[in-house]
Motif scaffolding. Sequence first.
Motif, PDB file in Angstrom:
ATOM      1  N   THR A 119      41.988  49.224  49.134  1.00 59.64           N
ATOM      2  CA  THR A 119      42.097  48.315  47.997  1.00 59.64           C
ATOM      3  C   THR A 119      41.786  46.888  48.459  1.00 59.64           C
ATOM      4  O   THR A 119      42.376  46.388  49.398  1.00 59.64           O
ATOM      5  N   PRO A 158      47.985  41.531  46.520  1.00 59.92           N
ATOM      6  CA  PRO A 158      48.922  42.658  46.596  1.00 59.92           C
ATOM      7  C   PRO A 158      49.644  42.626  47.953  1.00 59.92           C
ATOM      8  O   PRO A 158      49.006  42.656  49.003  1.00 59.92           O
ATOM      9  N   VAL A 201      53.146  41.616  43.723  1.00 60.16           N
ATOM     10  CA  VAL A 201      51.838  40.953  43.693  1.00 60.16           C
ATOM     11  C   VAL A 201      52.065  39.448  43.596  1.00 60.16           C
ATOM     12  O   VAL A 201      52.745  38.986  42.675  1.00 60.16           O
ATOM     13  N   TRP A 236      47.824  51.998  43.380  1.00 58.27           N
ATOM     14  CA  TRP A 236      46.994  50.841  43.072  1.00 58.27           C
ATOM     15  C   TRP A 236      47.534  49.630  43.808  1.00 58.27           C
ATOM     16  O   TRP A 236      48.742  49.448  43.936  1.00 58.27           O
ATOM     17  N   GLY A 237      46.597  48.823  44.319  1.00 59.24           N
ATOM     18  CA  GLY A 237      47.042  47.704  45.131  1.00 59.24           C
ATOM     19  C   GLY A 237      47.818  48.203  46.327  1.00 59.24           C
ATOM     20  O   GLY A 237      47.387  49.092  47.051  1.00 59.24           O
ATOM     21  N   VAL A 282      49.191  44.832  36.876  1.00 59.27           N
ATOM     22  CA  VAL A 282      47.836  45.131  37.318  1.00 59.27           C
ATOM     23  C   VAL A 282      46.868  44.336  36.448  1.00 59.27           C
ATOM     24  O   VAL A 282      47.275  43.680  35.486  1.00 59.27           O
ATOM     25  N   GLN A 288      40.882  46.687  37.839  1.00 58.94           N
ATOM     26  CA  GLN A 288      41.499  47.183  39.064  1.00 58.94           C
ATOM     27  C   GLN A 288      41.318  48.693  39.160  1.00 58.94           C
ATOM     28  O   GLN A 288      41.335  49.420  38.167  1.00 58.94           O
TER      29      GLN A 288
END
Length: 633
Positions: free
Chosen positions: A81, A188, A264, A301-302, A336, A340
């Motif tokens: 990522t 992130p 984040v 994710w991230g 998010v 992304q």
Amino acid sequence: MGAEAAGPPLSVAVIGHVNHGKTALVRALTGIETDRLAEEKARGLSITLGFAWRDYPSGTVDFLDAPGHEDFIRAMVMGTTGARAALLVVSATEGFGPQTREHLRVAQLLGLQAGIVAVTKADLLAEDAEAAIGAHIAAELDGSFLAGEPVVFCSALTGVGMDGLNDAVEALIKRSPAPAHAPGPILPVDRTFTVAGSGTVVTGTLQGGPLPADGAAVLMPSGKSVTLRQLQVHGQTVEAAAPGGRLAVALRGVSVDEAAPGEVLCAPESLAPSLLVDIELTLSPDSARPLKSGDELRVMWGARQDMAKVRVLDDGPLAPGGRGLAQLRIATPVAVFAGQRAILRRPSPAETIGGALVLDPVAPRLRGPVGARRDLLAAAAAGDLARIADQLAARDGGVLSMREAARLWRATADEARLALVGFEMLGPDLAAAPGAVTATRQAYLTRLAEAHLNMPTRAWAQIRAIRETFKRTTSVDLLDGVERRLVAEGEIRMSGGQVRLASHDPLAALSPDALARLRELEAQVRQGGAAPPDIGALARPGSEDAALVELLVDLGALIVLRNHALRQTLVFHITALDDALTNLRATFPPPTEFATGAARAALSTSRKFIVPILEFLDARGDTVRDGDVRRIV
């Protein structure tokens, strides 16, 4: 502080099967040991994500050394990522392993488009084996984003091929795609620790935009505001960090526990926490079964992973190898951004089943038919701003939020505003679709004219009644804008919840006899002065006198007041009330105070009338009451 940050660095995800030599290769490229933990050194394999860098003539490259073992796929996703290219490491003696293929698939699902294949341990090959291995690797890469990319045979141990690999990395810097769009600087958090004198430090791969050392920041989805104490890139303090590379940030106002991996770091208001995220998903052809609504997924994710239930927006389950639109219902809030990428895995049995592109990070809860929502998301997936704008305007009664259109288009509101030709701004964020203002303006005038035609002897129409006719088709914001424009243009008049055409003359609709009677009624009330006659007694039974009195009230000639104590409704002529003010001012010049009884005597009227008269003057701002006395303003 130290030097300013240079141009965008290139983050390269180093991926491949366990024990194929990724860490040794990174060490040979950079001179940096990425295995930091004692367990990693003892076992001879990477467990956590490792980081190293090297300066090349064309720029700096950050190497993100991902663990190759299948137990550490989350760390591999975390490393990929934010990367813009991949360095796929394949052992010359073992070829493609299971994690080579999974890492390659994950990298492709995360949107990587460029890279290099490094064939390690080339010093162990027979002289005539290279061609066959190269053909095998090309076959494995067929159909992937690395098909046709440079394949370099090398050895971290002997140095064979390392010059060629460095040349390939140099070329990769120049041809890798620019950092993807994100709404401002996005970091992130993948590591958190404390440093004496600096406090809490977080690290990650910076995405989106540059992060200045003096900028305001917040941790999401927790919403914790923080102060940036210091930025460091490769151990050097910088005034600003460019997106695309590794970054360490010292934070003030937050503990290590509050800045845990998965948070984040971003600019205020750039991200919002949400439990619903709309996505375009790609289901792997190797998925064990179709994906259906209600299935539970692990979303990576991230630098975080979340459990979610999926609602497939297409008809029926999504078959392996298919692509479709869906909504994720997350167990806990996430932050998010549109554009992304995410990896989707089944929790049991654990398998990577596909990838996702975030289309709307703050999606609405879906109720009823989803056809219109599906069309909007299809436009967002295609990056078609015109279609996005048309869908939003159709949904919202002719208007759209420029921020929402920009979010779905994965750009800034200013960029969307410049690109949308024909849309008319109604406010800082609100825009009307082409022709919507003109059409609504004409419809408003037509419906107001019809209201006057239906009741020609009424001077005004109720605004609420006119707006009710637009309820199912037109946005309230669009109506507000049209009404403001019509007032400014002198086309309509608005007062106290009522509206009329400026050209409307209710007197013209009266017969000569009715007009004469109207003037007679008005004169009788005016002659009564501060003690007007009972309007009910003046009206003739079976006549249109009541309608004529309503018209005089509409025109502002007669004023209806209420004596609440006596529960009586009284009707005065406006000139009588103006004369009452003139007489009171002459009798009690400011700042002289007077009581109700004194005012009654000055106007030669009774308490029945004086109380409503004084309350009217109070409401109009002509008098001010202080307890039992008043004074003229």
